[in-house]
Design an enzyme around this catalytic site. Structure first.
Site, short mmCIF file in Angstrom:
data_model
loop_
_atom_site.label_atom_id
_atom_site.label_comp_id
_atom_site.label_asym_id
_atom_site.label_seq_id
_atom_site.Cartn_x
_atom_site.Cartn_y
_atom_site.Cartn_z
N GLU A 1 2.05 -0.37 -4.91
CA GLU A 1 1.08 0.65 -5.29
C GLU A 1 1.82 1.97 -5.14
O GLU A 1 2.11 2.39 -4.02
CB GLU A 1 -0.14 0.64 -4.37
CG GLU A 1 -1.21 1.60 -4.85
CD GLU A 1 -1.99 2.29 -3.74
OE1 GLU A 1 -3.07 2.79 -4.01
OE2 GLU A 1 -1.49 2.37 -2.59
N ASP B 1 0.84 -1.20 0.00
CA ASP B 1 0.00 0.00 0.00
C ASP B 1 0.88 1.25 0.00
O ASP B 1 1.84 1.34 0.77
CB ASP B 1 -0.87 -0.03 1.27
CG ASP B 1 -1.96 1.01 1.24
OD1 ASP B 1 -2.85 0.92 0.37
OD2 ASP B 1 -1.95 1.93 2.08
C1 NOJ Z 1 -4.36 2.98 -0.91
C2 NOJ Z 1 -5.49 2.02 -0.72
O1 NOJ Z 1 -5.73 1.37 -1.95
C3 NOJ Z 1 -6.68 2.83 -0.25
O2 NOJ Z 1 -7.85 2.07 -0.23
C4 NOJ Z 1 -6.35 3.39 1.10
O3 NOJ Z 1 -7.40 4.25 1.50
C5 NOJ Z 1 -5.05 4.18 1.10
N1 NOJ Z 1 -4.01 3.54 0.37
C6 NOJ Z 1 -4.56 4.38 2.50
O4 NOJ Z 1 -4.11 3.18 3.04
#
Ligand code: NOJ
Length: 558
Positions: A278, A216
């Site tokens: 990500e 993440d």
């Molecule tokens: C990216 C995640 O995909 C999202 O759902 C989340 O709100 C944020 N990061 C914070 O963790």
């Protein structure tokens, strides 16, 4: 608890170290997939009960969004304990059983790691609040003194991603930084204990048989803040800085040192555990750094997700990302939908609204009014065409639960039932991401359309029943049948990670051929066009007298 030695180790699902390079990965949002105990919340046993469905779909891996203990301030991305399962979702035993069942069906398991921030309910944060200023417990997070005589003013005017201020007071003149919701305090990645603990978490899940990790906001971990007592830059100053490696908050070069250590953990397993970052960074070149062999190994590429349904944009994006993947030694990733964006069937069914639309944000959905503007049929046809094109591309495809059912975004969730912090912190501007997280319809009836025996935690609209898996099962032309056929063929046809563009004679038509003659043609325009020579294997919609209509993809063997 299941004896770890009883778990299938590197079985058929996990023994090939390159399995991830061209995998079809299906994202499960556990709370909304299947509920085995009728409490309205999807759980791990629910996933285990649907392994046959996943196997029949033909995916290579599942990626589970967070299932860890969480107060759900941000849909589970506020983790209170990284090495346990939320009791509402199951137990570690349930997890082991689920992994065994998925591996038994030849499906790899990827879990989500959320390293930028913990939940405010994490034991570390409770310790930090109980500990004094300057203590080791506070050093695991980013605390600073407030301004003003008694620290009553925030240390800076920074705004958080979900709206509202990014600094929160704790009552003793100190404030902590949170990029996201106030319940998600950012960790201090300069702290060795933080670094060590995440290595432990990676080993914990790897030891339980997990094949890979989705990281993440992988670009946010390290920060370079002025020392305590020194003034912080303003929001305007931050925004003026380029995000090219030296920004104090984003995509810093030193974040890659963290991932070098993670790679050592991944490579200590056989086969090595995989990871996908990500990383919403400034350029595709910066993103490729996260895909380095010394680091996470693969990075999400959201470029097609942000593009319009447009031949020129698609071609440019595909060409650029394949070149970058080749240069980094990784494979690229493709994605149209996930738990953060408006489902692509709806994006393509609404009039383009410039940049608002590109990020999949929901402000345009709110403003446009989905029922008034949404052309469901055209949107779904284009989504099916885009997905069929995607599945023919070299690299991995990430699919989001429910897209195989042709689901649209659910726009009309009553305010009182919304859960996403974006909605609460940004009310009236963004309606948030609940509309793509509504529990799946499995059957056309039942209290939550087969999701569980009781009502679901987010309300399902009546039209969900038409999309139920049972309604589409075995039906020629259904979206579920299309996904199953495409994934089955993809597995049989999969070949070297290369493509050759074919001349189509039209700027609205894209065609490419893989080295074994597997050919994909997409008509992004509105008039039907002739198909190239070859045996037609599959189409995303009906042909028109042998010609390819607008908004349709065909696969051929040439
Ligand atoms: C990216 C995640 O995909 C999202 O759902 C989340 O709100 C944020 N990061 C914070 O963790």
């Amino acid at each position: 608890m299941t004896d770890l030695l009883d778990l299938p180790a590197a079985d058929g699902a996990t023994s090939d170290p390159t399995w991830w390079r061209q995998a079809a990965v299906y994202q499960i949002y556990p709370r909304s997939f299947a509920d085995s105990d009728g409490d309205g919340i999807g759980n791990l046993r629910g996933i285990t009960s649907r392994v046959d469905y996943l196997a029949a779909l033909g995916i290579d891996a599942v990626w589970l969004s967070p299932f860890y203990p969480s107060a759900l301030a941000d849909g589970g991305y506020d983790v209170a304990d990284y090495r346990d399962v939320d009791p509402k979702i199951g137990t570690l035993d349930d997890f082991d059983e689920m992994v065994a069942a998925l591996h038994g069906a030849g499906i790899h398991v990827v879990v989500d790691i959320v390293p930028n921030h913990t939940s405010n309910l994490h034991a570390w944060f409770a310790e930090a609040l109980a500990a004094p200023k300057g203590s080791p417990a506070r050093d695991r997070y980013l605390f600073r003194d407030g301004l003003g005589e008694h620290g009553e003013l925030p240390p800076a005017d920074w705004t958080s991603t979900f709206g509202g201020p990014a600094w929160e007071p704790v009552g003793d003149g100190q404030w902590y930084f949170h990029h996201f919701a106030v319940e998600q305090p950012d960790l201090n990645w300069d702290n060795p204990e933080v670094r060590e603990d995440f290595l432990r978490t990676l080993r914990f899940w790897s030891d339980r048989g997990v094949d890979g990790f989705r990281i993440d906001v992988a670009h946010m971990l390290t920060k370079d803040l002025p020392a305590p007592g020194e003034p912080l830059p303003s929001q305007a100053e931050l925004e003026a800085l380029p995000r090219d490696g030296q920004h104090p908050l984003f995509d810093r070069d030193d974040v890659h040192d963290v991932y070098v250590g993670w790679r050592e953990v991944f490579d200590s397993y056989d086969p090595p555990r995989t990871a996908v970052a990500e990383a919403w960074v400034g350029s595709a070149e910066r993103r490729a750094r996260y895909a380095s062999r010394d680091g996470l190994g693969q990075a999400f590429n959201f470029d097609l997700l942000e593009a319009d349904f447009d031949a020129a944009q698609f071609r440019r994006i595909i060409t650029a990302n394949l070149a970058l993947a080749a240069a980094s030694g990784s494979s690229t990733t493709w994605v149209f939908s996930n738990h953060d964006v408006v489902r692509h069937a709806s994006r393509y069914g609404l009039p383009p609204r410039g940049d608002d639309r590109r990020k999949g944000g929901t402000d345009w959905l709110l403003a446009g009014g989905p029922e008034s503007d949404l052309d469901r049929e055209a949107g779904l046809a284009k989504a099916r065409a885009a997905t069929l094109l995607e599945l023919a591309l070299p690299g991995s495809s990430y699919l989001y639960q429910g897209e195989e059912l042709g689901l649209h975004e659910v726009a009309d969730i009553p305010d009182g039932e919304r859960q996403d912090p974006t909605f609460f912190r940004n009310r009236g501007v963004e309606i948030g991401r609940d509309g793509c997280r509504v529990p799946l319809p499995w059957t056309a009836d039942g209290p939550s359309l087969g999701f569980g025996d009781g009502p679901s935690h987010l309300p399902q609209p009546a039209w969900f029943a038409e999309h139920a898996a049972a309604v589409q099962d075995g039906v020629e032309g259904s979206t579920l049948t299309l996904y199953r056929s495409a994934l089955d063929l993809r597995r049989k046809l999969q070949t070297a990670e290369e493509l050759e563009w074919l001349e189509t004679g039209s700027p609205d038509v894209l065609a490419f051929r893989r080295p074994n003659g597997w050919t994909s043609v997409t008509n992004f325009g509105s008039d039907a066009v002739p198909l190239p020579d070859g045996e037609v294997l599959l189409t995303s919609g009906p042909l028109a007298d042998g010609a390819l209509p607008g908004g349709t993809t065909a696969w051929l063997q040439s």
